[in-house]
Design an enzyme around this catalytic site. Structure first.
Site, PDB file in Angstrom:
ATOM      1  N   THR B 139      -9.290   2.679  15.716  1.00  0.00           N
ATOM      2  CA  THR B 139      -8.621   1.922  14.654  1.00  0.00           C
ATOM      3  C   THR B 139      -7.175   1.592  15.024  1.00  0.00           C
ATOM      4  OG1 THR B 139     -10.019   2.998  13.028  1.00  0.00           O
ATOM      5  CG2 THR B 139      -8.006   2.002  12.204  1.00  0.00           C
ATOM      6  N   GLY B 178      -7.514  10.964  14.169  1.00  0.00           N
ATOM      7  CA  GLY B 178      -7.177  12.361  13.912  1.00  0.00           C
ATOM      8  C   GLY B 178      -6.751  13.041  15.193  1.00  0.00           C
ATOM      9  N   GLU B 421     -15.666   5.394   8.461  1.00  0.00           N
ATOM     10  CA  GLU B 421     -17.040   5.225   8.944  1.00  0.00           C
ATOM     11  C   GLU B 421     -17.728   4.048   8.250  1.00  0.00           C
ATOM     12  OE1 GLU B 421     -17.993   6.752  11.536  1.00  0.00           O
ATOM     13  OE2 GLU B 421     -16.371   8.228  11.626  1.00  0.00           O
TER      14      GLU B 421
END
Lengths: 661, 661
Positions: B139, B178, B421
């Protein structure tokens, strides 16, 4: 300025400033609000670190610093009008509650309303000068909505002419009052009054909690912060446990009820005055709902014009996400709702002001209807706003989840309104009680006045369980007055259904109380429909006050969208009552899509009209200039985890792990 | 144990343990899960401070410490089965994501799936031994759902046989991955591959971010934490800006696509394998929805039996709040939903496991349907859970707002599943694409297989705009198979309505793409109805697997409540399609009230069956023993603002204020 958002503003079909004046009750008021805001926003003494970068203790510390500054400056500028103080405060602590809220908003007003002249002498000036800092301690750990259930006791001891205050159980510990934990040195404590062996119910007592000089808790007082919450991190909501705390007899607030030195008790003349305060606060919450939803829509709609994603037509550049029908369908009905609630908030405060003169002169005629309406509308508007904020947040994709969007904070600060000042379901049931009472009066042939008078029209009418295909359907789905009529009849139908449920329960030999509880779902549904009707009605009526043609056109479209969208969300009610037909529902769906298209060019202008200063909005995604990405990067780099390139945990845990594996 | 909750457990009509076995796929699996949980929960190395009492940096620090311990202990105990690792991890970090999630869940699997043998040699063992700590950087700040829009470039330079990686714009900065901010020293970076002047689309590259020894960012790398979020405070979601970062040609993951030393490009054989991973993850999210909703229901229902408030019958003691019909109406449909989603989650993982063998052998036959179903069900279950958690929180009154309830954390940690997701609206539209394709095939006379085969039945049938009063109404509202049929026909009707909307748009000479976008509201509605049908169907089918009579009775009531409540929430759809009549709607409302009464005695037993250990639930309100108030007081006293009796802000700001006023 970001070129996308510039283009949006150029496409607007109306004068934004003129609409702002409508939303803020005139140019004078708007100008004064902006003056006060700029006093704060340009004042370096109010500069602050983003609270999201601070620990809880640092947040509280920063808020206390700013509140102390605020008190000094309000005196310096001579700002004393309550509304102007509110503008000032909401610029100092944008979107956040603060440690002196309870002192200013509850402790001082309680003294003004309930203290004797002697008590005013002793307490008011020290409190005005912030020597005494007070709060209002009502809620207990085990008792909220149901005031009669409060357990704290104040027992009069005539031998010393003192009250002895106690928290007899764990559930009686005062819990939740703002500023009780750390800030306050005094509190108005609500307790069950015992004297001469009798309990006389709840009364208010001034209790000193902490030493005036050292601020240490006094003997018998266990006081502290109740710990972190979802939001409200600036406020020290507190607990208070009282263990044989003695206060002089003169500390009971005795303007109305009294305890004589010998312990004899004198009743208050009337209880209806506090009733008025509740109505006032609940009416304020309706306005706050409008503001929180308007802020959320401002952020989501501006960002949706700057953000480009995916493709509608293959090969073409990624479109603005506001061009997706699904995005419009999420945001525009909420935008319409924000407008609706703004106008409802105006109506509530105007009505309150109109009848509060009567109340002060002992005329309580209109109060029951306003009381019932404010309870239901408080619940209706806070619930819708609560879920609406989250739709706005999620419509911003991942970035809505970042604290930089401000949306998580708007939500966490707003959501308690669904619970405090009357839990929403309880509020809906209060409104239902009034509706059912009115319904029975109408049934008995009594002519009702005010908003509920529509229940008279239902008198002869039977609930239509079958869609009445025989009845000619005359509803024009583009005519707001027709739609108001539909909402009205839906409400009437659901009130009747609830009444019938109670009747059926009674026929099964249930008690009145059980019949009520066993019909509670229907009662809440009836209240909800009643409130929905009122909102559609007030929004529609507001249109007649708008003179500017261009603004009238666009706000009418918002009102129509609000009404039609509401119908589709509860289409079963309208179909079941025979108020609308299946084909009309299909027409409504088509019409909603047209309205989305019609509103699209004015979307940014419609949120600009809410006139939130960037510093008050405090959202990277919702910036007026649309320069989202650069500022998102700047914001992230300032965050505390980036204070060092390497976090110490690498050296403490991750690097040593290598040798162990 | 609190006597109220003890009484609840005594009133249960079934064996809780047996139901737990049904929910966790047998006694063996349940026992093993409990063993693994107790390994962690009794291990002093995992003792922790309540994260709500810590700063962001301290939370991250504590999480890294525990994750490092976790790796050591998993090796020590030899726990290697993915499901057992999951049990272990979710006990170490109950309800929270953690800094090594991406390394374990994305970096290592990506190597396994896409690395060449040579790359496995270089990267896998160092990564397995936590020398290399990796993440998956896809992303970007300006690009999420639409992968083709990603802007990061990897340009092959044959002169040095290197790729040069760049973030050409601000929007191309990697954002959100993350563990990217602080934890990782490597990343799989997704970038547009350029070689020999051509762009070949997205490919994956291993990029070293930080020095292996000092952990300092390498030249050309700007990396850091993206700042505080709504939740996920333990995770360093990060940003990454690449400025002419050179990596060897061999760092492109080349199991499938390849770039030769001279820069010539070889295409991958098939793209469908990544497709399978997405299905797997979305299926997992369905199961996570069930868990989060089950936790929330456990907390709210247990607390509602301990909390007493107000009065139903005047003069009697305050009732348990679960005795209010409105409270049951909030919580029991959600409890039924948690059961429904648990069974749907089981179905999804069983189906995935069944067909993943086929997938590995190149048989993709069943994948499209599972792909469409997993997309829609991911959206359906996360949206319902998202709003359901908040209903549970607000049903706990003020205390639900305290972090001690755990409900704010459950919400803030869960809500991103609506976005990540695959953003939910996009997911619903993916499912709609499959439904519309199937619908057209059915129209063309093709016999469909799988769940969508019901679209064949609709072939001749016209959408009923008018309730078809002529058609005999044979629906028995107590017969689940009848209700499944209703849901099925509702779905079929809405698929047809969406198809018709597209048709009408095309007739107005809009392009296919615009017709699709202008029908998106209808398409989402059709997908939602399809998913709802599937959930009701799977819940109903599950009943036949339950042999125990007592359990069958109570779970059947839950299934019936789920189906009937869903009908009332969308009653317009069922009325409009002529599937149910107005009088039946009234019967359903009455039946729902009966079901609430019938479920009431088993409410606590039904949440006990979810078998959440107190330490995993981590909620003062949801404690198994019901001793809420004492523990609420203890928790509050431990909170950091109570570390001192007097907060320093008193001496800094409040006391000095006195002399200035």
């Amino acid at each position: 300025m970001n070129p996308d958002i510039l283009k949006e503003r150029r496409n607007a079909t109306f004068d934004v400033e003129k609409l702002t004046f409508i939303l803020y009750e005139g140019p004078e008021k708007t100008k004064r609000r902006r003056e006060i805001e700029s006093l704060v926003l340009n004042d370096p003494d109010f500069a602050e670190e983003d609270p999201n970068f601070l620990s809880r203790s640092e947040r509280y510390d920063q808020a206390v610093r700013k509140s102390a500054q605020m008190i000094l400056k309000l005196r310096e500028y001579g700002i004393a009008d309550p509304e102007e103080i509110y503008f000032y405060k909401s610029s100092v602590h944008p979107g956040r509650s603060e440690p002196l809220d309870l002192h200013l908003g509850m402790f001082l007003p309680t003294l003004l309303n309930q203290a004797t002249p002697e008590q005013m002498d002793r307490f008011f000036m020290p409190a005005w000068n912030l020597e005494i800092i007070g709060t209002y301690a009502q809620t207990e750990m085990g008792h909220g909505t149901h005031l009669r259930g409060l357990e704290t006791t104040a027992t009069y001891d005539p031998s010393t002419q003192e009250f002895v205050l106690n928290s007899p159980t764990i559930t009686s510990i005062k819990w939740w009052p703002g500023a009780l934990g750390k800030t306050s040195n005094h509190a108005v404590v609500l307790a069950q009054l015992y004297t001469q062996g009798n309990c006389h119910g709840l009364h208010a007592f001034i209790v000193q909690l902490r030493d005036m000089d050292t601020h240490n808790p006094l003997p018998g007082i266990v006081v502290g912060d109740i710990g972190p919450k979802f939001g409200f991190s600036e406020v020290d909501n507190g607990f208070l446990k009282l263990d044989n705390v003695r206060i002089p007899r003169e500390n009971m607030l005795m303007k109305y009820a009294k305890v004589e030195p010998d312990g004899s008790y004198l009743k208050p003349p009337s209880a209806k005055l506090t009733y008025g305060t509740m109505v006032f606060i609940r009416s304020l919450i309706v306005g706050q709902s409008a503001i929180s939803l308007a802020k959320s829509c401002t952020i989501a709609i501006r960002y949706s014009t700057v953000r480009h994603q995916s493709e509608i037509r293959s090969g073409e550049p990624e479109p603005q996400i506001l061009d997706y029908q699904t995005q419009q369908y999420k945001l525009f009905p909420l935008l319409a709702t924000a407008y609706a609630f703004t106008f409802v908030g105006q109506y509530m405060s105007q009505t309150y002001n109109r009848i509060s003169g009567d109340i002060n002169q002992g005329d309580f005629n209109e109060l029951p209807e306003l009381h019932a309406l404010s309870a239901g509308l408080k619940a209706f508007t806070t619930w819708k706003t609560n879920s609406g904020i989250e739709v706005c947040r999620m419509s911003c994709g991942g970035h809505g989840y970042s604290r930089s969007s401000a949306l998580p904070d708007i939500y966490a600060e707003f959501t308690p309104t669904c619970t405090y000042e009357g839990e929403n379901t309880v509020m809906m049931l209060q409104t239902a009680r009034y509706l059912l009472k009115s319904y029975r009066q109408a049934k008995a042939g009594q002519q009702l006045s005010g908003i509920v008078s529509y229940l008279n029209e239902m008198e002869q009418r039977q609930v239509q369980a079958h869609p009445a295909s025989a009845r000619p359907t005359v509803v024009d789905i583009n005519d707001l007055s027709n739609l108001v009529e539909c909402y009205k009849q839906r409400a009437a139908t659901l009130v009747e259904l609830a009444a019938r449920s109670i009747q059926q329960e009674l026929q099964k030999r249930r008690s009145q109380e059980d019949a009520w509880n066993n019909s509670a779902i229907d009662l809440v549904r009836a209240s909800d429909a009643h409130c929905h009707f009122v909102v559609v009605k007030l929004f529609t009526e507001k249109l007649s006050e708008i003179g500017d043609t261009a603004i009238h056109a666009v706000v009418s479209n918002l009102a129509l969208l609000y009404a039609l969208h509401g119908i589709t969300q509860s289409s079963g009610d309208f179909l079941q009552a025979g108020l609308l037909t299946g084909p009309q529902m299909l027409q409504i769906s088509v019409r909603i899509k047209e309205l989305l298209c019609q509103l699209r060019p004015n979307a940014v202008a419609l949120v600009d009209a809410f006139d939130f200063h960037d510093k008050k909005l405090n959202s990277v995604l919702g910036r007026y200039d649309g320069n989202v990405y650069e500022n998102l990067f700047d914001w992230a780099r300032r965050s505390p985890l980036n204070a060092t390139e390497v976090h110490e945990s690498f050296h403490k845990y991750l690097k040593p792990l290598r040798s162990k594996l």
